[in-house]
Enzyme design. Structure first.
Site, PDB file in Angstrom:
ATOM      1  N   ASP A  99       0.832  -1.186   0.000  1.00  0.00           N
ATOM      2  CA  ASP A  99       0.000   0.000   0.000  1.00  0.00           C
ATOM      3  C   ASP A  99       0.875   1.247   0.000  1.00  0.00           C
ATOM      4  O   ASP A  99       1.941   1.270   0.632  1.00  0.00           O
ATOM      5  CB  ASP A  99      -0.876   0.011   1.262  1.00  0.00           C
ATOM      6  N   ASP A 195      -3.426   4.373  -2.229  1.00  0.00           N
ATOM      7  CA  ASP A 195      -4.566   4.767  -1.412  1.00  0.00           C
ATOM      8  C   ASP A 195      -5.128   6.132  -1.859  1.00  0.00           C
ATOM      9  O   ASP A 195      -4.356   7.084  -2.035  1.00  0.00           O
ATOM     10  CB  ASP A 195      -4.092   4.862   0.049  1.00  0.00           C
ATOM     11  N   GLU A 237      -6.575   3.518  -5.970  1.00  0.00           N
ATOM     12  CA  GLU A 237      -7.910   3.547  -5.359  1.00  0.00           C
ATOM     13  C   GLU A 237      -8.531   4.893  -5.709  1.00  0.00           C
ATOM     14  O   GLU A 237      -8.069   5.931  -5.244  1.00  0.00           O
ATOM     15  CB  GLU A 237      -7.817   3.375  -3.838  1.00  0.00           C
ATOM     16  N   HIS A 311     -10.870  -4.364   2.920  1.00  0.00           N
ATOM     17  CA  HIS A 311     -10.847  -4.097   4.365  1.00  0.00           C
ATOM     18  C   HIS A 311     -11.746  -2.928   4.772  1.00  0.00           C
ATOM     19  O   HIS A 311     -11.882  -2.653   5.967  1.00  0.00           O
ATOM     20  CB  HIS A 311      -9.410  -3.821   4.786  1.00  0.00           C
ATOM     21  N   ASP A 312     -12.318  -2.219   3.799  1.00  0.00           N
ATOM     22  CA  ASP A 312     -13.230  -1.106   4.109  1.00  0.00           C
ATOM     23  C   ASP A 312     -14.691  -1.499   3.913  1.00  0.00           C
ATOM     24  O   ASP A 312     -15.588  -0.721   4.241  1.00  0.00           O
ATOM     25  CB  ASP A 312     -12.978   0.084   3.172  1.00  0.00           C
TER      26      ASP A 312
HETATM   27  O1  TEU Z   1     -10.098   4.393   1.914  1.00  0.00           O
HETATM   28  C1  TEU Z   1     -10.525   5.503   1.242  1.00  0.00           C
HETATM   29  C2  TEU Z   1     -11.951   5.674   1.098  1.00  0.00           C
HETATM   30  O2  TEU Z   1     -12.456   5.871   0.022  1.00  0.00           O
HETATM   31  C3  TEU Z   1     -12.753   5.761   2.312  1.00  0.00           C
HETATM   32  O3  TEU Z   1     -13.763   6.680   2.061  1.00  0.00           O
HETATM   33  C4  TEU Z   1     -13.274   4.445   2.649  1.00  0.00           C
HETATM   34  O4  TEU Z   1     -14.245   4.063   1.712  1.00  0.00           O
HETATM   35  C5  TEU Z   1     -13.839   4.468   4.004  1.00  0.00           C
HETATM   36  O5  TEU Z   1     -13.863   3.157   4.389  1.00  0.00           O
HETATM   37  C6  TEU Z   1     -15.166   5.149   4.116  1.00  0.00           C
HETATM   38  O6  TEU Z   1     -16.135   4.257   4.503  1.00  0.00           O
HETATM   39  C7  TEU Z   1      -8.727   4.302   2.082  1.00  0.00           C
HETATM   40  C8  TEU Z   1      -8.362   3.074   2.870  1.00  0.00           C
HETATM   41  O7  TEU Z   1      -8.711   1.943   2.137  1.00  0.00           O
HETATM   42  C9  TEU Z   1      -9.004   3.149   4.209  1.00  0.00           C
HETATM   43  O8  TEU Z   1      -8.780   1.992   4.965  1.00  0.00           O
HETATM   44  C10 TEU Z   1      -8.436   4.347   4.907  1.00  0.00           C
HETATM   45  O9  TEU Z   1      -9.092   4.538   6.135  1.00  0.00           O
HETATM   46  C11 TEU Z   1      -8.557   5.624   4.079  1.00  0.00           C
HETATM   47  O10 TEU Z   1      -8.189   5.431   2.724  1.00  0.00           O
HETATM   48  C12 TEU Z   1      -7.634   6.674   4.623  1.00  0.00           C
HETATM   49  O11 TEU Z   1      -6.310   6.325   4.370  1.00  0.00           O
END
Ligand code: TEU
Ligand code: CA
Length: 536
Positions: A99, A195, A237, A311-312
């Site tokens: 990442d 990210d 992303e 993971h989100d």
């Molecule tokens: O996630 C970015 C993102 O788009 C967030 O809005 C995400 O969808 C979040 O879960 C809202 O519900 C990335 C990473 O994947 C995430 O784990 C991080 O917390 C975030 O960036 C900040 O680095």
């Protein structure tokens, strides 16, 4: 078609290191734990491992808040553990991507520690400071501005207040980032997952955050400074790029990014305009429309990533399938995904059909987004029960519970106390049991990966959606140089009668319910899925 890149036929497996495997009993997954499971991953057949962040971090956002880009956090191990992991991954003919989080750092990063000291500090301009806050909100609730009394200014943070946004207008900052990226590439890694990379083009004064005015020039500069001439996988992303922008970024022989993650299918169960916590039932027709648009528009003009979860996001089977029909619905979802054009991603545990978790108390959750949301909703008068219901549907900890390896203590994840509770269903849902079972999701996934490698139509074939308006069926054809593949899915628990297309010949490649035999008047079992090779 341009020369086929290796990452177009690759399958990626995402590891969330905190929850994958703990080697030393401190309750937290680590690099040695991952090394101990590499044969499990190689046997599954995946080509690339993506590691969520393992850099030094105070873990306010589980590692997405980096305090030192050149160090491995001690909870995960050391730099030599990382090098050992890289070596062992390569030994097994797999690749490793990591990442890259460069929209923001941790507030404990030395740059921010210096920047906050004074307005004239050389690092001050690495971050975004203003005398007055605007009304931009943080993704994790509240304002995106935090007052810092040391210098009487506000700094900008789109995520937690311990994640100050970097100022990409500053050329020195950009160069430091490129040096860091090249450090990891020179170490021999095979690429990055970038990210929220579309946010680095933002203009906050114009409140233009997503897909901002400077995105292309910055990706260009990064590409020239780091990726050009290296055969690496870069996946950005990008929660809100237009399709035209995706084409600009991912097409051509030497694209700015190999591929992106798009999230259109992740918001279809949200009430428009109300954000992620207010949900409605999924409309399959809308889901099909989304995929149809992506598939037809990007064909030969760009490249996408394919995923149901990460993971989100909550677990695919709990969200789009059914926990009662776990084997059927997880294999159905995987079949649909692997049939599409793009690079498929498996999120750890998806190869077992792992499910979400329902904890009885809000305080048992760990995710900062969830805990901030709970506080915000309480203030708005929501009951604990209402808050819990939202967390069950959308909370990020659903997919972050520890991997379920076997039915021993703590699912074999740790010998200690896990940082986040293990899902109690581990006694029957675990990797060991799955592979003993007649209905093994792991084995089905193995087969899907092999099919993916064998039939080029899956990589470069055209896409033809059938039954566009049926609310329960998801069928499509992929075709290239007269190699045709029919992907069949019954996206629900009802038995479905169906008139299947007529071909001169068809041959079954994979099927999740052996009772089905192909005939024109077919009857599909619940959550049925199959791939057939046909001749017109
Ligand atoms: O996630 C970015 C993102 O788009 C967030 O809005 C995400 O969808 C979040 O879960 C809202 O519900 C990335 C990473 O994947 C995430 O784990 C991080 O917390 C975030 O960036 C900040 O680095
Ligand atoms: Ca550990």
């Amino acid at each position: 078609m341009s020369q086929t890149k290796w990452w177009k036929s690759a399958v990626v497996y995402q590891i969330y290191p905190l929850s994958f495997c703990d080697s030393n009993g401190d309750g937290i997954g680590d690099l040695q734990g991952i090394i101990s499971k590499l044969d499990y991953l190689a046997t599954l057949g995946v080509d690339v491992l993506w590691l969520s962040p393992v850099y030094q971090s105070p873990m306010d956002d589980n590692g997405y808040d980096i305090s030192n880009y050149y160090q491995i956090d001690p909870v995960f191990g050391t730099m030599s553990d990382f090098q050992q992991l890289l070596y062992e991954v390569h030994q097994r003919k797999m690749k490793l991507i990591i990442d890259l989080v460069v929209n923001h750092t941790s507030d404990e990063h030395i740059w921010f520690q210096e920047a906050r000291q004074s307005k004239s500090n050389p690092k001050r301009d690495y971050y975004i400071w203003r005398d007055q806050p605007s009304d931009i909100g943080s993704v994790f609730s509240g304002s995106a501005w935090e007052f810092d009394s040391l210098t009487n200014q506000y700094y900008f943070h789109l995520f937690s207040k311990k994640q100050p946004d970097l100022n990409w207008d500053n050329a020195n900052l950009r160069n430091e980032i490129y040096t860091m990226i090249n450090f990891w590439l020179d170490l021999g890694i095979d690429g990055f997952r970038l990210d929220v990379i579309d946010l680095i083009g933002k203009d906050i004064d114009r409140k233009w955050l997503c897909d901002g005015p400077y995105l292309l020039e910055r990706l260009n500069e990064m590409h020239q400074s780091c990726f050009q001439g290296r055969d690496v996988l870069t996946v950005g992303e990008c929660p809100c790029l237009s399709i035209d922008r995706v084409k600009e970024v991912t097409s051509g022989d030497d694209p700015l990014l190999s591929m992106v993650f798009q999230f259109g299918h992740m918001s279809l169960d949200e009430i428009p305009g109300k954000g992620k916590w207010d949900c409605k039932p999924l409309d399959l027709i809308a889901l099909k429309q989304y995929f149809n648009t992506m598939q037809t528009q990007l064909h030969n003009q760009g490249w996408n990533s394919l995923f149901w979860s990460n993971h989100d996001q909550v677990r695919a089977v709990s969200r789009f399938g059914s926990e009662e029909w776990r084997y059927q619905s997880q294999t159905m979802l995987s079949t649909l995904l692997f049939g599409l054009e793009g690079t498929p991603y498996i999120y750890q545990g998806e190869e077992l059909g792992m499910t979400g978790i329902k904890l009885p108390q809000v305080a048992q959750y760990k995710d900062i987004e969830t805990l901030n949301m709970a506080n915000e909703k309480r203030a708005l008068g929501w009951s604990e029960e209402q808050i819990l219901q939202s967390i069950y549907k959308k909370g990020r900890d659903n997919s972050r519970t520890p991997m379920q390896w076997d039915d021993s203590y703590q699912a074999g994840f740790t010998t200690g106390v896990p940082w986040l509770l293990v899902n109690p269903n581990y006694t029957t849902l675990n990797a060991h049991q799955d592979r003993q079972s007649m209905q093994s999701i792991y084995r089905y996934t193995q087969q899907l990966i092999q099919i993916r490698k064998q039939y080029f139509s899956l990589i470069q074939g055209s896409f033809n959606l059938l039954y566009e308006h049926d609310p329960e069926l998801f069928l499509y054809e992929r075709e290239c140089n007269s190699q045709g593949l029919l992907i069949i899915a019954n996206f629900g628990p009802n038995v479905k009668e169906i008139l299947l297309p007529v071909y001169s010949k068809q041959q079954r490649l994979i099927q999740n319910d052996q009772s089905f035999a192909f005939s024109q008047n077919g009857v599909l079992p619940p959550y049925f899925a199959a791939i057939y090779l046909y001749t017109r």
